[in-house]
Design a protein around this motif. Structure first.
Motif, PDB file in Angstrom:
ATOM      1  N   CYS A  74     -11.993   6.504  -5.783  1.00 19.94           N
ATOM      2  CA  CYS A  74     -12.395   5.368  -6.632  1.00 19.94           C
ATOM      3  C   CYS A  74     -13.203   4.358  -5.812  1.00 19.94           C
ATOM      4  N   GLY A  75     -14.294   3.872  -6.378  1.00 24.74           N
ATOM      5  CA  GLY A  75     -15.139   2.902  -5.681  1.00 24.74           C
ATOM      6  C   GLY A  75     -14.453   1.561  -5.468  1.00 24.74           C
ATOM      7  N   HIS A  76     -13.407   1.286  -6.238  1.00 23.33           N
ATOM      8  CA  HIS A  76     -12.728   0.001  -6.075  1.00 23.33           C
ATOM      9  C   HIS A  76     -12.168  -0.138  -4.651  1.00 23.33           C
ATOM     10  N   GLY A  77     -11.759   0.992  -4.055  1.00 21.51           N
ATOM     11  CA  GLY A  77     -11.289   0.969  -2.661  1.00 21.51           C
ATOM     12  C   GLY A  77     -12.413   0.590  -1.704  1.00 21.51           C
ATOM     13  N   ASN A  78     -13.630   1.079  -1.980  1.00 17.55           N
ATOM     14  CA  ASN A  78     -14.789   0.725  -1.130  1.00 17.55           C
ATOM     15  C   ASN A  78     -15.065  -0.775  -1.222  1.00 17.55           C
ATOM     16  N   ILE A  79     -14.982  -1.309  -2.433  1.00 19.40           N
ATOM     17  CA  ILE A  79     -15.279  -2.737  -2.628  1.00 19.40           C
ATOM     18  C   ILE A  79     -14.194  -3.582  -1.941  1.00 19.40           C
ATOM     19  N   PHE A  80     -12.945  -3.157  -2.105  1.00 23.68           N
ATOM     20  CA  PHE A  80     -11.831  -3.855  -1.456  1.00 23.68           C
ATOM     21  C   PHE A  80     -12.072  -3.947   0.055  1.00 23.68           C
ATOM     22  N   ARG A  81     -12.469  -2.832   0.630  1.00 19.68           N
ATOM     23  CA  ARG A  81     -12.740  -2.785   2.078  1.00 19.68           C
ATOM     24  C   ARG A  81     -13.881  -3.757   2.437  1.00 19.68           C
ATOM     25  N   ALA A  82     -14.903  -3.797   1.583  1.00 20.87           N
ATOM     26  CA  ALA A  82     -16.046  -4.678   1.862  1.00 20.87           C
ATOM     27  C   ALA A  82     -15.641  -6.153   1.789  1.00 20.87           C
ATOM     28  N   ILE A  83     -14.779  -6.489   0.856  1.00 17.39           N
ATOM     29  CA  ILE A  83     -14.319  -7.887   0.753  1.00 17.39           C
ATOM     30  C   ILE A  83     -13.544  -8.258   2.026  1.00 17.39           C
ATOM     31  N   ALA A  84     -12.651  -7.361   2.452  1.00 15.00           N
ATOM     32  CA  ALA A  84     -11.876  -7.618   3.689  1.00 15.00           C
ATOM     33  C   ALA A  84     -12.824  -7.809   4.868  1.00 15.00           C
ATOM     34  N   GLU A  85     -13.873  -7.000   4.908  1.00 16.09           N
ATOM     35  CA  GLU A  85     -14.842  -7.106   6.004  1.00 16.09           C
ATOM     36  C   GLU A  85     -15.564  -8.460   5.957  1.00 16.09           C
ATOM     37  N   ILE A 107     -21.378  -4.960  -8.180  1.00 12.54           N
ATOM     38  CA  ILE A 107     -21.359  -3.750  -7.345  1.00 12.54           C
ATOM     39  C   ILE A 107     -21.176  -2.538  -8.260  1.00 12.54           C
ATOM     40  N   LEU A 108     -22.192  -1.689  -8.314  1.00 10.81           N
ATOM     41  CA  LEU A 108     -22.099  -0.474  -9.112  1.00 10.81           C
ATOM     42  C   LEU A 108     -21.158   0.470  -8.371  1.00 10.81           C
ATOM     43  N   SER A 109     -20.133   0.924  -9.081  1.00 15.01           N
ATOM     44  CA  SER A 109     -19.004   1.590  -8.439  1.00 15.01           C
ATOM     45  C   SER A 109     -18.684   2.889  -9.175  1.00 15.01           C
ATOM     46  N   GLN A 110     -17.961   3.783  -8.500  1.00 12.28           N
ATOM     47  CA  GLN A 110     -17.684   5.063  -9.144  1.00 12.28           C
ATOM     48  C   GLN A 110     -16.254   5.164  -9.665  1.00 12.28           C
ATOM     49  N   TYR A 159      -3.352  -6.532  -2.823  1.00 13.03           N
ATOM     50  CA  TYR A 159      -3.447  -5.907  -1.498  1.00 13.03           C
ATOM     51  C   TYR A 159      -4.004  -6.843  -0.433  1.00 13.03           C
ATOM     52  N   PHE A 160      -4.279  -8.094  -0.806  1.00 12.60           N
ATOM     53  CA  PHE A 160      -4.760  -9.052   0.192  1.00 12.60           C
ATOM     54  C   PHE A 160      -3.642 -10.003   0.600  1.00 12.60           C
ATOM     55  N   ASN A 161      -3.553 -10.246   1.907  1.00 16.00           N
ATOM     56  CA  ASN A 161      -2.546 -11.136   2.465  1.00 16.00           C
ATOM     57  C   ASN A 161      -3.044 -12.590   2.396  1.00 16.00           C
ATOM     58  N   THR A 162      -3.444 -12.986   1.192  1.00 15.96           N
ATOM     59  CA  THR A 162      -3.992 -14.322   0.953  1.00 15.96           C
ATOM     60  C   THR A 162      -3.199 -14.909  -0.214  1.00 15.96           C
ATOM     61  N   ASN A 163      -3.584 -16.088  -0.680  1.00 13.21           N
ATOM     62  CA  ASN A 163      -3.054 -16.528  -1.964  1.00 13.21           C
ATOM     63  C   ASN A 163      -3.592 -15.566  -3.027  1.00 13.21           C
ATOM     64  N   ALA A 164      -2.826 -15.316  -4.065  1.00 15.40           N
ATOM     65  CA  ALA A 164      -3.237 -14.291  -5.030  1.00 15.40           C
ATOM     66  C   ALA A 164      -2.774 -14.661  -6.431  1.00 15.40           C
ATOM     67  N   MET A 165      -3.582 -14.290  -7.415  1.00 13.21           N
ATOM     68  CA  MET A 165      -3.166 -14.449  -8.818  1.00 13.21           C
ATOM     69  C   MET A 165      -3.574 -13.211  -9.597  1.00 13.21           C
ATOM     70  N   MET A 204       0.847  -1.203   0.000  1.00 13.26           N
ATOM     71  CA  MET A 204       0.000   0.000   0.000  1.00 13.26           C
ATOM     72  C   MET A 204       0.880   1.249   0.000  1.00 13.26           C
ATOM     73  N   PRO A 205       0.440   2.398  -0.487  1.00 16.38           N
ATOM     74  CA  PRO A 205      -0.928   2.694  -0.896  1.00 16.38           C
ATOM     75  C   PRO A 205      -1.304   1.985  -2.199  1.00 16.38           C
ATOM     76  N   THR A 206      -2.596   1.880  -2.410  1.00 11.54           N
ATOM     77  CA  THR A 206      -3.093   1.199  -3.612  1.00 11.54           C
ATOM     78  C   THR A 206      -2.876   2.086  -4.831  1.00 11.54           C
ATOM     79  N   VAL A 207      -3.080   1.471  -5.997  1.00 13.49           N
ATOM     80  CA  VAL A 207      -2.933   2.189  -7.260  1.00 13.49           C
ATOM     81  C   VAL A 207      -4.165   3.053  -7.563  1.00 13.49           C
ATOM     82  N   TRP A 208      -5.263   2.848  -6.810  1.00  6.22           N
ATOM     83  CA  TRP A 208      -6.544   3.473  -7.162  1.00  6.22           C
ATOM     84  C   TRP A 208      -6.541   4.981  -6.921  1.00  6.22           C
ATOM     85  N   CYS A 209      -7.214   5.702  -7.796  1.00  6.32           N
ATOM     86  CA  CYS A 209      -7.330   7.162  -7.679  1.00  6.32           C
ATOM     87  C   CYS A 209      -8.088   7.504  -6.387  1.00  6.32           C
ATOM     88  N   PRO A 210      -7.866   8.697  -5.832  1.00  3.18           N
ATOM     89  CA  PRO A 210      -8.683   9.119  -4.683  1.00  3.18           C
ATOM     90  C   PRO A 210     -10.163   9.101  -5.063  1.00  3.18           C
TER      91      PRO A 210
END
Ligand SMILES: Cc1ncc(C[n+]2csc(CCOP(=O)(O)OP(=O)(O)O)c2C)c(N)n1
Ligand code: SF4
Length: 277
Positions: free
Chosen positions: A25-36, A201-204, A63-69, A17-23
């Motif tokens: 960006c809804g992708h950050g909201n979705i990322f947070r929801a997945i972590a939750e 998820i409709l995102s901005q 950005y997830f501390n899991t297995n990743a591809m 982090m920080p992520t690549v996403w623009c200030p």
């Protein structure tokens, strides 16, 4: 949704982090929801695999501390199918852009749904190709502008929910980044569901969709999302005029039918194989 002080860090790869996403960006909201959702379900990070294609949304696994591809554009469900078959005990989560899922990857999307493989596809729908500069996607609404449709889009958009259900997905839900508490609820249900699950998820995307269509910054885009949607459960209370041109939100299908890895295991065992799902 946890507020300040609640700990999601065991699921985060903070060194990336920080992520690549623009200030905004809804992708950050979705990322947070997945972590939750991972926290709510108390999932072991070593038993989760998060996969992404190419695009801003495709950066999610970084950005997830899991297995990743991090895979190729449009092909992420092919990788997810192979991974789930190779290790059916993994919780497989796929982060897909609307371009990734509905354009170049549309074939993989409908066939993963048809097979009903136990994978959770989270479709980050920002109505545009974000990473490559705001080109038109199959999700761009009629008359809206993109860099490749500067005079307005003349192609009708796909309805992800209708497409996923027609193809055979067994859990299908839609929400928005405005509906901050519904995101983890649907994602958790989708993860627990034993079959192919789609959460749209409709995102901005303030940088392209918002700017090109003069819809304002991120908070205004969130209000715009709200103005374009209604809760499906409220349908009996609404007039036709209040629903026309808007998209319903909620869970549209939640049903059980034979799951692909389980069917494959039965077939293998019937023929003397040792595959276990
Ligand atoms: C085979 C292939 N074609 C095209 C591209 C270029 N490309 C990269 S990302 C992208 C669009 C991403 O849009 P979307 O999937 O909606 O995700 P977002 O960036 O909006 O999250 C494209 C066309 C590519 N990387 N690979
Ligand atoms: S270009 Fe759009 S989708 Fe990509 S990170 Fe920026 S705001 Fe998000």
């Amino acid at each position: 949704m946890p507020r300040i002080g609640e700990d999601l860090t065991s699921y985060l790869r903070e060194g990336m982090m920080p992520t690549v996403w623009c200030p905004g960006c809804g992708h950050g909201n979705i990322f947070r929801a997945i972590a939750e959702s991972f926290r709510q379900l108390n999932l072991d990070p070593s038993r989760i695999a998060v996969l992404g294609g190419i695009g801003c949304s495709g950066r999610t696994p970084f950005y997830f501390n899991t297995n990743a591809m991090h895979t190729t554009h449009g092909r992420v469900l092919a990788f997810a199918t192979g991974l789930k078959l190779a290790n059916p005990r993994l919780t497989v989560i796929v982060a897909m852009g609307d371009g990734d899922a509905l354009a170049i990857g549309a074939g993989h999307f409908v066939h993963a749904a048809r097979r009903n493989i136990d994978v959770t596809a989270i479709l980050y729908n920002n109505s545009i190709y974000g990473m490559t500069g705001g080109q038109e996607a199959p999700s761009t609404p009629l008359a809206f502008r993109s860099t490749t449709s500067p005079f307005g889009n003349i192609e009708p958009a796909f309805d992800t929910v209708e497409l996923a259900m027609a193809a055979g997905a067994t859990y299908v839900a839609r929400t928005t980044t405005f509906d901050f508490d519904d995101m983890p609820r649907y994602i958790s249900e989708a993860i627990l569901h034993p079959g192919f699950s789609v959460v749209e998820i409709l995102s901005q995307c303030p940088t392209y969709f918002g700017r090109l269509n003069q819809l304002g910054d991120a908070p205004e885009l969130l209000k715009y999302e709200r103005s374009q949607t209604f809760l499906a459960e409220n349908t009996p209370l609404l007039t036709k005029a209040e629903m026309v041109g808007k998209r319903p939100l909620g869970v549209f299908r939640n049903e059980i039918r034979p799951e692909y890895t389980k069917e494959y295991a039965k077939l293998c065992q019937a023929h003397g194989g040792t595959y276990h799902a």
